[in-house]
Design a protein around this motif. Structure first.
Motif, PDB file in Angstrom:
ATOM      1  N   ASP A  82       1.345  -1.346  -0.273  1.00  0.00           N
ATOM      2  CA  ASP A  82       0.413   0.137  -0.006  1.00  0.00           C
ATOM      3  C   ASP A  82       0.932   0.788   0.112  1.00  0.00           C
ATOM      4  O   ASP A  82       0.098   2.366  -0.887  1.00  0.00           O
ATOM      5  N   ARG A  83       2.049   1.152   0.678  1.00  0.00           N
ATOM      6  CA  ARG A  83       3.054   2.319   0.912  1.00  0.00           C
ATOM      7  C   ARG A  83       3.745   2.763  -0.200  1.00  0.00           C
ATOM      8  O   ARG A  83       3.780   3.672  -0.958  1.00  0.00           O
ATOM      9  N   LEU A  84       4.070   1.193  -0.980  1.00  0.00           N
ATOM     10  CA  LEU A  84       4.898   1.763  -1.999  1.00  0.00           C
ATOM     11  C   LEU A  84       3.724   2.077  -3.244  1.00  0.00           C
ATOM     12  O   LEU A  84       4.867   2.882  -4.003  1.00  0.00           O
ATOM     13  N   VAL A  85       2.727   1.771  -3.567  1.00  0.00           N
ATOM     14  CA  VAL A  85       1.683   1.950  -4.504  1.00  0.00           C
ATOM     15  C   VAL A  85       1.746   3.435  -3.865  1.00  0.00           C
ATOM     16  O   VAL A  85       1.870   4.575  -4.754  1.00  0.00           O
ATOM     17  N   ALA A  86       1.287   4.340  -2.628  1.00  0.00           N
ATOM     18  CA  ALA A  86       0.927   5.346  -2.701  1.00  0.00           C
ATOM     19  C   ALA A  86       2.375   6.206  -2.783  1.00  0.00           C
ATOM     20  O   ALA A  86       2.183   7.351  -2.926  1.00  0.00           O
TER      21      ALA A  86
ATOM     22  N   GLY B 286       5.378   3.501  -7.719  1.00  0.00           N
ATOM     23  CA  GLY B 286       3.970   3.919  -7.359  1.00  0.00           C
ATOM     24  C   GLY B 286       3.541   4.677  -7.654  1.00  0.00           C
ATOM     25  O   GLY B 286       2.248   4.890  -8.033  1.00  0.00           O
ATOM     26  N   GLN B 287       3.993   5.046  -8.089  1.00  0.00           N
ATOM     27  CA  GLN B 287       3.249   6.969  -8.923  1.00  0.00           C
ATOM     28  C   GLN B 287       3.164   5.821 -10.574  1.00  0.00           C
ATOM     29  O   GLN B 287       2.082   6.573 -10.735  1.00  0.00           O
TER      30      GLN B 287
ATOM     31  N   VAL C 246     -12.990   1.071  -9.144  1.00  0.00           N
ATOM     32  CA  VAL C 246     -12.252   0.329 -10.426  1.00  0.00           C
ATOM     33  C   VAL C 246     -11.146   1.499 -10.630  1.00  0.00           C
ATOM     34  O   VAL C 246     -10.018   0.953 -10.893  1.00  0.00           O
ATOM     35  N   ARG C 247     -10.763   2.462  -9.687  1.00  0.00           N
ATOM     36  CA  ARG C 247      -9.318   2.839  -9.918  1.00  0.00           C
ATOM     37  C   ARG C 247      -8.785   2.884  -9.125  1.00  0.00           C
ATOM     38  O   ARG C 247      -8.272   2.817  -7.472  1.00  0.00           O
ATOM     39  N   LEU C 248      -7.371   2.360  -9.845  1.00  0.00           N
ATOM     40  CA  LEU C 248      -5.827   2.380  -9.161  1.00  0.00           C
ATOM     41  C   LEU C 248      -5.895   3.389  -8.678  1.00  0.00           C
ATOM     42  O   LEU C 248      -5.355   3.332  -7.279  1.00  0.00           O
ATOM     43  N   GLY C 249      -6.008   4.448  -9.311  1.00  0.00           N
ATOM     44  CA  GLY C 249      -5.111   5.547  -8.420  1.00  0.00           C
ATOM     45  C   GLY C 249      -6.463   6.238  -6.710  1.00  0.00           C
ATOM     46  O   GLY C 249      -5.524   6.277  -6.427  1.00  0.00           O
ATOM     47  N   ARG C 250      -7.013   5.434  -6.751  1.00  0.00           N
ATOM     48  CA  ARG C 250      -8.280   5.759  -5.968  1.00  0.00           C
ATOM     49  C   ARG C 250      -7.892   5.047  -4.779  1.00  0.00           C
ATOM     50  O   ARG C 250      -8.108   5.502  -3.731  1.00  0.00           O
ATOM     51  N   ALA C 251      -7.119   3.975  -4.930  1.00  0.00           N
ATOM     52  CA  ALA C 251      -6.539   2.755  -3.914  1.00  0.00           C
ATOM     53  C   ALA C 251      -5.978   3.465  -2.768  1.00  0.00           C
ATOM     54  O   ALA C 251      -5.051   3.206  -2.212  1.00  0.00           O
ATOM     55  N   ALA C 252      -4.987   4.278  -3.533  1.00  0.00           N
ATOM     56  CA  ALA C 252      -3.969   5.337  -2.748  1.00  0.00           C
ATOM     57  C   ALA C 252      -3.274   6.362  -1.435  1.00  0.00           C
ATOM     58  O   ALA C 252      -4.951   6.890  -1.464  1.00  0.00           O
TER      59      ALA C 252
ATOM     60  N   THR D 143       5.400  -4.447 -12.116  1.00  0.00           N
ATOM     61  CA  THR D 143       3.940  -4.697 -11.302  1.00  0.00           C
ATOM     62  C   THR D 143       4.268  -6.358 -11.880  1.00  0.00           C
ATOM     63  O   THR D 143       2.978  -6.818 -10.813  1.00  0.00           O
ATOM     64  N   PHE D 144       4.589  -6.929 -13.036  1.00  0.00           N
ATOM     65  CA  PHE D 144       3.926  -8.619 -12.280  1.00  0.00           C
ATOM     66  C   PHE D 144       5.379  -9.208 -11.692  1.00  0.00           C
ATOM     67  O   PHE D 144       5.052  -9.973 -10.785  1.00  0.00           O
TER      68      PHE D 144
END
Lengths: 238, 309
Positions: free
Chosen positions: B174-178, B183-184, B303-309, B210-211
Motif C-alpha cells: 500500500d505504501r509502495l503504491v501510494a 507506485g506513482q 475500479v480506479r487504481l489511483g483512488r486506492a492510494a 508490476t508483474f
C-alpha cells in the motif's frame, strides 16, 4: 533550429494523416498550428512526442533525429506535451499530478510546484483535491502546470481553450505568453484562430495533412483564406 | 455450540485465510490495473513460490527436533524470501514469454487469455512431473500451539506468523503504491498510459515491475499457504480463483479493494462454513460475489487504481 519536421508522413493503418509536413520552431518562439478538424494538428503533436511514429520523414530536436528515441525519454530532452482534452490523472490529487510532471527528474519539485501555484493560485487552493473533481478550466491549468514541472524548453499545447469559458480562455492565453517570455518555445494547436494568431510569432495552416499556408501571426490574421476558413467571415470572391 | 460462541474463533480463522487471499489478489489487481488483463496464470506463480519456499526451508532445516526461537524465525524468513524470489522470477518469465510477444503484436484480448491458460497448464504439469502429484508437507519450522486468547478464541503461533507476515506485506505494498516513484508510475499507467509516457514513464518497465511485485507477494503468500495447508502441484487453482474473486469483489484494479475483498471473502467463508457446512464454503463465497456484483457491478470500492492510494 529547436524543432524541425522534415517531410513527415504519418498514417493510421492505410489512412494517411500527415502527407509530408514541414515545420520549424525556433528557440523562444510561439508558433501556432491551425486547421480544420482532421487536418492533422493533433497527429503532428503526437508524432513529435513519439506517441506516433512517422512512416517517412524525420523529426529533429536540436538537429538530432528523434525516430530512434523512446517516447518516454523526450521529456528529459526538454519537450513537454499538454495533450488534447487535458488528460489530467483523475484519481490523483492536484499535487500528485504536478509530481507526475516531474517524474523524470525530482530535483526541482518544490520550486516547480511553487511556480505553478503562483501562476495559477486556483490550483493552490485545490492542492489536495482529486484531478477528476476539478472544473474544465482548472484541469487545463493543471495540465499546463504539470507540463511546466519538467522545466521544458519546448511546450506542445493541444487545444488548451477547448470547451472553456471566454474569461478562462483569456487567462490561459495570458499564461502561455508569460511562459514564453520566460524562455519556453511554444507550439500551439488551436481552433481559436484569432486569439492564437494574436499571440503567435508565426503560424502554419494545415489542410489534409499538409501545410497549406505559413507566415507571421499578423500576416495570417490578415490573410483572406484564413479569415474565410477559420474566422467565419464571408469574403466576396473575385 | 452455537454461532455466537464460535464467532471470535471463526473471525480469527477467517482473517488468516482472508489475508492470504488479499496478498494473492493484489497480483491480479495490479496487473489488471496496468494492462486491463486478468493474469490467469497468477495462481501458478503462487504455486511455484510455495515450492521454492518449501525447498529452501527444508534444505536449511537441521535434523532432529522441531527448531525454536531464532532458528524458527530464520527458517520462516528464509522460506518467505525464497518463496517471494521464486514467485517474482516466475512472474517475470511469464510476462516475457506469455504476454510481451502478444503486446508487441497488438494481439486481441482473447489471445492473452489463451496464452495465460496455456502457461498455467504448462506450469502445473511441469510441477506435477518434477515435484510429484501428491501433497508435499512443509516440515514444522516452529512448535505450533496456542499463543494467547482473543475474546475466548485461540490464536495459534501459525495464525500469528501467517497473519503477521501477510499484514506486513499488505501495508508495504500500500505504501509502495501510494508513496514511491514506482507506485506513482504504476498508478499513472493504470489511469492513462499515453499520458504517463508524456510524463516520462517507461511503460514497459512499469509493466515488468508490476508483474514482479505481484510475483513477490504471491510467492511469499504461497509459502505461507503451504505452511498452513501443505503444497501440491495443483495447489494454486482454488486459492487463485478465490483471490481473483476477492479482487473483483473489491473492485478490480483497486489496491485497497483487493485487500478488503480478500479479508471479507475469508471471513464470509469462515462464518458460512460453520453456519451451513464446511463443504459449502466455496458455494457461499461465490454466492456473495454474485450478490455484490448485482448491486455494485464495479465492486465494493470501484475500479480506479489511483483512488486506492
Amino acid at each position: 533550429m529547436l524543432l524541425e519536421l522534415a517531410d513527415v508522413e504519418v498514417s493510421y493503418g492505410a489512412i494517411p494523416a500527415l502527407r509530408g509536413v514541414r515545420l520549424e520552431v525556433a528557440e523562444g518562439e510561439i508558433v501556432t498550428l491551425l486547421g480544420a478538424n482532421g487536418a492533422g494538428k493533433t497527429t503532428t503533436l503526437r508524432s513529435i512526442s513519439g506517441l506516433l511514429r512517422p512512416r517517412r520523414g524525420e523529426i529533429y530536436l536540436d538537429g538530432r533525429p528523434l525516430s530512434s528515441i523512446p517516447a518516454h525519454t523526450l521529456v528529459g530532452l526538454g519537450v513537454s506535451h499538454v495533450p488534447e482534452g487535458r488528460r489530467v490523472f483523475a484519481g490523483m490529487t492536484v499535487r500528485e499530478n504536478l509530481l507526475m510532471g516531474a517524474y523524470h527528474d525530482r530535483r526541482h519539485v518544490r520550486e516547480g510546484t511553487e511556480r505553478v501555484f503562483t501562476l495559477f493560485p486556483r490550483l493552490a487552493e485545490r492542492a489536495s483535491q482529486l484531478g477528476g473533481t476539478l472544473s474544465g478550466g482548472e484541469q487545463q491549468m493543471l495540465a499546463i502546470g504539470r507540463a511546466l514541472m519538467s522545466r521544458p524548453r519546448l511546450m506542445l499545447l493541444d487545444e488548451p481553450s477547448m470547451g472553456l469559458a471566454p474569461r478562462i480562455i483569456q487567462t490561459i492565453f495570458e499564461v502561455i505568453v508569460e511562459i514564453n517570455r520566460a524562455g519556453v518555445a511554444v507550439l500551439l494547436v488551436e481552433q481559436n484562430a484569432v486569439q492564437a494568431l494574436r499571440i503567435a510569432h508565426r503560424g502554419y495552416v494545415l489542410e489534409n495533412g499538409q501545410v497549406a499556408l505559413t507566415g507571421s501571426g499578423a500576416d495570417l490574421l490578415a490573410d483572406d483564406r484564413v479569415r474565410q476558413a477559420y474566422l467565419g467571415e464571408d469574403i466576396p470572391t473575385g | 455450540m452455537g454461532f455466537a460462541d464460535q464467532f471470535w474463533q471463526l473471525t480469527v480463522d477467517g482473517l488468516m485465510v482472508g489475508s492470504l487471499y488479499a496478498v494473492i489478489a493484489l497480483g491480479y489487481t495490479l496487473v489488471y490495473g496496468v494492462l486491463q488483463l486478468i493474469n490467469f496464470a497468477h495462481s501458478e506463480v503462487f504455486m511455484l513460490g510455495a515450492f521454492g519456499g518449501l525447498f529452501a526451508a527444508r534444505g536449511l532445516l537441521p535434523g532432529g527436533a522441531t527448531p525454536s526461537g531464532p532458528a524458527s524465525v530464520g527458517l520462516v524468513a528464509a522460506g518467505l524470501a525464497v518463496g517471494a524470489a521464486c514467485g517474482a522470477a516466475a512472474a517475470f518469465i511469464l510476462e516475457r514469454v506469455a504476454y510481451r510477444p502478444l503486446r508487441r503484436r497488438s494481439a486481441p484480448r482473447l489471445a492473452y487469455l489463451i496464452s495465460a491458460i496455456g502457461a498455467s497448464l504448462f506450469a502445473v504439469n511441469l510441477a506435477g512431473k518434477e515435484f510429484g502429484r501428491q501433497n508435499v508437507p512443509v516440515p514444522d519450522l516452529f512448535t505450533n500451539g496456542t499463543l494467547f486468547h482473543v475474546f475466548g478464541a485461540q490464536v495459534s503461533t501459525q495464525t500469528v506468523v501467517v497473519l503477521g507476515a501477510a499484514v506486513v506485506m499488505l501495508v508495504l505494498l500500500d505504501r509502495l503504491v501510494a508513496r514511491t516513484r514506482l507506485g506513482q508510475g504504476i498508478r499513472a499507467v493504470a489511469q492513462d498510459a499515453d499520458t504517463a509516457v508524456l510524463m516520462g514513464v517507461n511503460v514497459e518497465r512499469v509493466i515488468i515491475l508490476t508483474f514482479v511485485i505481484g510475483g513477490l507477494l504471491a510467492g511469499a503468500g504461497g509459502f505461507l499457504y503451504a505452511m498452513t495447508f501443505n503444497a501440491s502441484y495443483n495447489m494454486g487453482f482454488v486459492p487463485g480463483v478465490k483471490a481473483f474473486t476477492a479482487a473483483v469483489l473489491g473492485g478490480i484494479g483497486n489496491v485497497r479493494g483487493a485487500m478488503l475483498g480478500g479479508i471479507l471473502l475469508g471471513l464470509v467463508e469462515s462464518y458460512g462454513g460453520y453456519v451451513f457446512q464446511a463443504s459449502y464454503k466455496d458455494v457461499i463465497a461465490f454466492l456473495v460475489l454474485v450478490g455484490i456484483l448485482m448491486v455494485r457491478p464495479s465492486g465494493l470500492l470501484g475500479v480506479r487504481l489511483g483512488r486506492a492510494a
